[in-house]
Design an enzyme around this catalytic site. Structure first.
Site, PDB file in Angstrom:
ATOM      1  N   CYS A  76       0.829  -1.204   0.000  1.00 45.15           N
ATOM      2  CA  CYS A  76       0.000   0.000   0.000  1.00 45.15           C
ATOM      3  C   CYS A  76       0.870   1.264   0.000  1.00 45.15           C
ATOM      4  O   CYS A  76       1.526   1.551  -0.986  1.00 45.15           O
ATOM      5  CB  CYS A  76      -1.004  -0.035   1.151  1.00 45.15           C
ATOM      6  SG  CYS A  76      -2.348   1.175   0.941  1.00 45.15           S
ATOM      7  N   HIS A 174      -3.938  -4.935   0.267  1.00 48.45           N
ATOM      8  CA  HIS A 174      -3.449  -5.409   1.569  1.00 48.45           C
ATOM      9  C   HIS A 174      -3.539  -6.932   1.625  1.00 48.45           C
ATOM     10  O   HIS A 174      -4.609  -7.475   1.906  1.00 48.45           O
ATOM     11  CB  HIS A 174      -4.277  -4.794   2.698  1.00 48.45           C
ATOM     12  CG  HIS A 174      -4.000  -3.357   2.916  1.00 48.45           C
ATOM     13  ND1 HIS A 174      -2.973  -2.907   3.714  1.00 48.45           N
ATOM     14  CD2 HIS A 174      -4.597  -2.253   2.402  1.00 48.45           C
ATOM     15  CE1 HIS A 174      -2.957  -1.587   3.696  1.00 48.45           C
ATOM     16  NE2 HIS A 174      -3.928  -1.165   2.909  1.00 48.45           N
ATOM     17  N   GLU A 176      -2.521  -8.865   3.869  1.00 46.93           N
ATOM     18  CA  GLU A 176      -2.825  -9.282   5.241  1.00 46.93           C
ATOM     19  C   GLU A 176      -4.314  -9.182   5.557  1.00 46.93           C
ATOM     20  O   GLU A 176      -4.764  -9.704   6.572  1.00 46.93           O
ATOM     21  CB  GLU A 176      -1.994  -8.459   6.244  1.00 46.93           C
ATOM     22  CG  GLU A 176      -2.435  -7.034   6.463  1.00 46.93           C
ATOM     23  CD  GLU A 176      -2.035  -6.033   5.385  1.00 46.93           C
ATOM     24  OE1 GLU A 176      -2.304  -4.834   5.585  1.00 46.93           O
ATOM     25  OE2 GLU A 176      -1.464  -6.439   4.341  1.00 46.93           O
TER      26      GLU A 176
END
Length: 192
Positions: A76, A174, A176
């Protein structure tokens, strides 16, 4: 050991938690020696570009990151700061990728937030990932397309969802926060 670069940005703990779930050891650090010795480096990011670049410069990380020889993954804001000029705060990034960062035109809701598909996958990061897989995005600025583009997303306009050059990898989404697909991408990075 995976080094997660510590600075004033958010989301570092989320990335570490995702690595923990995968059974991968990591350390959050701004110590140049630990970063240089790490097997892999992740440059995560949530925050504002100009204030983050200021912190990176104060810690000497703006010159350390481009000198790293092991695989490095920007996430990001980390991806955006690995690029050239950035319209957010009118700041110059660390210039690994020869592409500028621009603000989305106000033709739809900004920030681009939520799940969206990526296509044109051309990197070992995406081994075993299908074209048009959904990943989670949150951003108001985007990296244009360039010779380093290895995945594209389309929101208002097509932009680089991922960049790769030599040992440097970067993703606008993202991983994650992107479920099983994001976990697979992190695993692929760890295997590089």
């Amino acid at each position: 050991m995976i080094a997660l670069i510590k600075y004033n940005g958010g989301n570092v703990s989320s990335v570490q938690n995702a690595l923990d779930r995968l059974g991968i050891d990591s350390i959050i650090t701004d110590d140049p020696e630990l970063i240089i010795k790490a097997d892999k480096v992740i440059f995560p990011g949530v925050g504002e570009a100009s204030s983050t670049m200021k912190v990176l410069k104060e810690k000497g990380l703006d010159t350390l990151i481009p000198s790293l020889k092991q695989p490095v993954l920007g996430i990001c804001l980390g991806m955006q700061l690995m690029c050239g000029n950035n319209e957010e705060g009118d700041v110059k990034g660390i210039g690994i990728f020869d592409v500028d960062v621009k603000q989305f035109p106000p033709e739809d809701l900004v920030p681009h937030m939520g799940w969206n598909t990526i296509s044109g996958l051309k990197s070992p990061l995406f081994s075993g990932i299908e074209d048009n897989s959904d990943l989670y995005f949150v951003h108001s600025y985007y990296c244009g397309q360039s010779v380093s583009t290895v995945a594209v997303c389309d929101y208002i306009l097509p932009f680089s969802a991922s960049l790769q050059k030599d040992n440097f990898f970067a993703v606008q989404f993202h991983p994650e926060k992107s479920g099983l697909t994001g976990s697979k991408i992190l695993k692929n990075f760890i295997k590089l």
